[in-house]
Design an enzyme around this catalytic site. Structure first.
Site, PDB file in Angstrom:
ATOM      1  CG  MET A 270      -2.004   1.054   1.237  1.00  0.00           C
ATOM      2  SD  MET A 270      -1.499   2.689   1.840  1.00  0.00           S
ATOM      3  CE  MET A 270      -1.326   2.361   3.590  1.00  0.00           C
ATOM      4  CB  SER A 271       1.066   4.254   0.526  1.00  0.00           C
ATOM      5  OG  SER A 271       1.426   5.606   0.438  1.00  0.00           O
TER       6      SER A 271
END
Length: 294
Positions: A120-121
């Site tokens: 994520m990210s």
């Protein structure tokens, strides 16, 4: 929550990363491995608690590897997905992660044809790096609130791309993946997740990730079909054999983070910073896309 165990020895570690693993008691010989990359300001433990990966690992017999960033490498604890020393095969953070994977495969008799990666990210952006630089290692990858491989090559470009400005064309992005290794397929499948209200990494990056991989998978153009899953649209691109090779979920009204569904019998994870309760578990659906939940 199931606790992780440190993986202390895994090759030369040129990227100076940490590593934790979770091997459930029911992990079978030749079982699958999922590599999970946390986001900025997160840790392996916090991402595991939020996403529920170790709970699903217990349920389905999956080995987990959690590479971790050190604050000495990045003050926000972000993977360096845009730094020149950390975006190529054979060095930096990608080689550290590759060494970790080899160690876990050797130590726990993992099936080398069933290795997957998600993040994520900044972890999503580093997932894109790993899929491009070591495509032969992975059967599939899932990029959550991330960015395409080599969409940025320095910090200033990274900030612009995160805001949705100036991304290279799909054609250029395709060339960057093809040039990242000497591999010519079969390529890992791609799962893309993004909130349409993400103010940190603009959701246009999701479309760029899909575009980066469409020509590689020979599935250019509109999706093969669009369906509704847990109230959200899922776009699917199938290859000539009918195999699902790319999927995309854009989660309405969701900000920056990993979509979770913590309630009910099939609930996973725990709501928290960047772990967003929206009624759909990206963890469970990603594992299902990879064929790990049967």
């Amino acid at each position: 929550m199931n606790s992780l165990t440190a993986l202390s020895n895994f090759g030369t570690d040129p990227g100076s990363l940490s590593a934790d693993i979770y091997i459930p008691d029911n992990f079978p010989k030749n079982g699958p491995l999922v590599v999970v990359l946390h986001g900025s300001t997160q840790s392996a433990d916090s991402y595991n608690i939020g996403s529920g990966w170790s709970t699903l690992a217990e349920e389905c017999g999956i080995a987990l590897l959690f590479p971790g960033q050190r604050l000495t490498n990045n003050v926000l604890g972000s993977f360096n997905w845009f730094e020149s020393g950390d975006i190529h095969r054979g060095g930096g953070e990608p080689l550290s992660i590759r060494h970790m994977i080899k160690q876990v495969v050797d130590d726990h008799a993992v099936d080398p044809s069933r290795i997957f990666i998600t993040g994520m990210s900044s972890g999503g952006a580093m997932t894109a790096v790993m899929l491009a630089t070591y495509p032969e290692v992975f059967a599939g990858g899932a990029i959550i609130a991330g960015l395409p491989y080599r969409s940025a090559d320095n910090l200033m470009e990274a900030f612009f791309r995160m805001k949705g400005y100036g991304s290279p064309s799909d054609c250029k992005l395709d060339v960057l993946v093809r040039g990242a290794s000497e591999f010519d397929g079969p390529w890992p499948t791609i799962s893309v997740w993004h909130g349409d209200s993400d103010q940190t990494v603009d959701s246009s990056n999701a479309g760029s990730i899909v575009g980066q991989w469409q020509n590689i998978h020979k599935v250019e153009g509109p999706p093969t079909r669009v369906e509704t899953v847990d109230g959200f649209p899922r776009k699917v691109w199938c290859d000539a054999d009918g195999r699902e090779v790319i999927e995309e979920y854009i989660i309405e009204a969701m900000g920056h983070g990993t979509p979770i569904s913590a309630e009910g019998d099939e609930g996973l994870g725990e709501e928290g910073k960047y772990m967003l309760e929206v009624g759909i578990s990206s963890t469970r659906h990603i594992a299902d896309f990879w064929g790990l939940t049967q």
